[in-house]
Design a protein around this motif. Structure first.
Motif, PDB file in Angstrom:
ATOM      1  N   SER A 258       0.675  -1.197  -0.021  1.00  0.00           N
ATOM      2  CA  SER A 258      -0.072   0.287  -0.145  1.00  0.00           C
ATOM      3  C   SER A 258       1.207   1.400  -0.371  1.00  0.00           C
ATOM      4  CB  SER A 258      -1.036  -0.196   1.022  1.00  0.00           C
ATOM      5  OG  SER A 258      -0.160   0.120   2.281  1.00  0.00           O
ATOM      6  N   SER A 259       2.196   1.725   1.070  1.00  0.00           N
ATOM      7  CA  SER A 259       2.551   2.224   0.320  1.00  0.00           C
ATOM      8  C   SER A 259       4.004   2.292  -0.853  1.00  0.00           C
ATOM      9  CB  SER A 259       4.133   2.453   1.769  1.00  0.00           C
ATOM     10  OG  SER A 259       4.914   0.936   1.759  1.00  0.00           O
ATOM     11  N   MET A 260       3.369   1.628  -1.989  1.00  0.00           N
ATOM     12  CA  MET A 260       4.007   1.536  -2.639  1.00  0.00           C
ATOM     13  C   MET A 260       3.754   1.998  -2.897  1.00  0.00           C
ATOM     14  SD  MET A 260       6.520  -1.866  -3.380  1.00  0.00           S
ATOM     15  CE  MET A 260       4.924  -3.170  -3.456  1.00  0.00           C
ATOM     16  N   LEU A 261       1.929   1.822  -3.532  1.00  0.00           N
ATOM     17  CA  LEU A 261       0.701   2.305  -4.300  1.00  0.00           C
ATOM     18  C   LEU A 261       0.183   3.769  -4.264  1.00  0.00           C
ATOM     19  CD1 LEU A 261      -1.492   1.526  -6.107  1.00  0.00           C
ATOM     20  CD2 LEU A 261      -2.956   1.151  -4.330  1.00  0.00           C
ATOM     21  N   ASN A 262       0.701   4.367  -2.706  1.00  0.00           N
ATOM     22  CA  ASN A 262       0.915   5.575  -2.411  1.00  0.00           C
ATOM     23  C   ASN A 262       1.834   6.410  -3.159  1.00  0.00           C
ATOM     24  OD1 ASN A 262      -0.538   7.509  -1.238  1.00  0.00           O
ATOM     25  ND2 ASN A 262       0.732   7.675   0.842  1.00  0.00           N
ATOM     26  N   TYR A 263       3.064   5.815  -2.557  1.00  0.00           N
ATOM     27  CA  TYR A 263       3.902   6.617  -3.068  1.00  0.00           C
ATOM     28  C   TYR A 263       4.098   7.140  -5.322  1.00  0.00           C
ATOM     29  CZ  TYR A 263       9.110   7.990  -4.720  1.00  0.00           C
ATOM     30  OH  TYR A 263       9.971   8.227  -5.270  1.00  0.00           O
ATOM     31  N   GLN A 264       3.370   5.855  -5.787  1.00  0.00           N
ATOM     32  CA  GLN A 264       3.095   5.772  -6.792  1.00  0.00           C
ATOM     33  C   GLN A 264       2.291   6.913  -7.470  1.00  0.00           C
ATOM     34  OE1 GLN A 264       5.103   4.908  -9.691  1.00  0.00           O
ATOM     35  NE2 GLN A 264       3.445   5.585 -11.100  1.00  0.00           N
ATOM     36  N   ILE A 265       1.292   7.141  -6.526  1.00  0.00           N
ATOM     37  CA  ILE A 265       0.163   7.743  -7.016  1.00  0.00           C
ATOM     38  C   ILE A 265       0.401   9.729  -6.760  1.00  0.00           C
ATOM     39  CG2 ILE A 265      -2.267   8.293  -6.270  1.00  0.00           C
ATOM     40  CD1 ILE A 265      -3.072   5.966  -5.307  1.00  0.00           C
ATOM     41  N   VAL A 266       1.134   9.549  -5.441  1.00  0.00           N
ATOM     42  CA  VAL A 266       1.763  11.187  -5.379  1.00  0.00           C
ATOM     43  C   VAL A 266       2.756  11.616  -6.003  1.00  0.00           C
ATOM     44  CG1 VAL A 266       2.725  11.595  -3.291  1.00  0.00           C
ATOM     45  CG2 VAL A 266       1.111  10.907  -2.776  1.00  0.00           C
ATOM     46  N   HIS A 267       3.612  10.512  -6.860  1.00  0.00           N
ATOM     47  CA  HIS A 267       4.517  10.664  -7.679  1.00  0.00           C
ATOM     48  C   HIS A 267       4.250  11.040  -9.243  1.00  0.00           C
ATOM     49  CE1 HIS A 267       6.218  10.448  -4.140  1.00  0.00           C
ATOM     50  NE2 HIS A 267       7.921  11.303  -3.995  1.00  0.00           N
ATOM     51  N   THR A 268       3.298  11.050  -9.201  1.00  0.00           N
ATOM     52  CA  THR A 268       2.921  10.704 -11.039  1.00  0.00           C
ATOM     53  C   THR A 268       1.516  11.360 -10.718  1.00  0.00           C
ATOM     54  OG1 THR A 268       0.532   8.946 -10.249  1.00  0.00           O
ATOM     55  CG2 THR A 268       2.897   8.088 -11.249  1.00  0.00           C
ATOM     56  N   THR A 269       0.854  12.736  -9.347  1.00  0.00           N
ATOM     57  CA  THR A 269       0.201  13.474 -10.211  1.00  0.00           C
ATOM     58  C   THR A 269       0.821  14.678  -9.868  1.00  0.00           C
ATOM     59  OG1 THR A 269      -0.825  12.679  -7.466  1.00  0.00           O
ATOM     60  CG2 THR A 269      -2.049  12.168  -9.582  1.00  0.00           C
TER      61      THR A 269
END
Length: 181
Positions: free
Chosen positions: A170-181
């Motif tokens: 979930s932290s990888m998913l959150n990191y991906q979301i934060v850094h692509t937007t």
């Protein structure tokens, strides 16, 4: 892109590791929910895209259905400045604008659906952890048995490891979301 690959590899490994029928059913239930969310979202975006692309065609359609003494001004899909007459090359510009909108919305639909499915997978993993914590130890040992504490300890450690893996996902998913937007 590297994080997407890591997330997909993690999902693949989870599907391989989970062999219990009940746990697999939980994961299937959440993946089906992710599929339904993705299809609904793609349908909504596609319908909105059709309406958006067809809006500039209304003046031309109204000229055919309810003609005026003069033709209505043509609307362009995307605003732009041209070094040539935009009305003379209206249909070529409309095609390019339409293709651009379709491609952009396809990318948005794909990425958003990917994240929705990853989120549902993560929720499924949390549900599996909840299920594992709610069931008693698999070995029915009495509390007086000396092996009882060892089995309980191993069971608890395994659940903590699984929970930590889910939190990492979930932290990888959150990191991906934060850094692509």
């Amino acid at each position: 892109m590297a994080y997407m690959k890591v997330l997909l590899d993690s999902i693949r490994k989870n599907w391989i590791k989970i062999v219990d029928k009940t746990e697999r059913a939980i994961l299937i239930q959440y993946s089906e929910k992710g599929f339904i969310i993705s299809v609904g979202y793609m349908t909504y975006i596609s319908l909105a895209l059709i309406v958006y692309i067809s809006t500039p065609l209304m003046p031309t359609l109204l000229d055919l259905v309810i003609p005026l003494n003069e033709s209505r001004p043509k609307m362009h899909l995307l605003k732009g400045e041209f070094w040539f007459d935009g009305d003379e090359h209206y249909w070529q510009i409309f095609q390019i604008d339409s293709i651009s909108c379709i491609m952009a919305s396809t990318v948005v639909m794909t990425v958003d659906s990917f994240y929705a499915n990853c989120t549902e997978h993560c929720l499924g993993l949390f549900a599996i952890v909840k299920y594992r914590l709610s069931i008693p130890n698999k070995e029915n040992l009495k509390k007086t048995d000396p092996r009882y504490e060892d089995v309980s300890y191993k069971w608890l450690v395994e659940n903590i490891r699984i929970h930590s893996a889910v939190l990492e996902f979930s932290s990888m998913l959150n990191y991906q979301i934060v850094h692509t937007t």
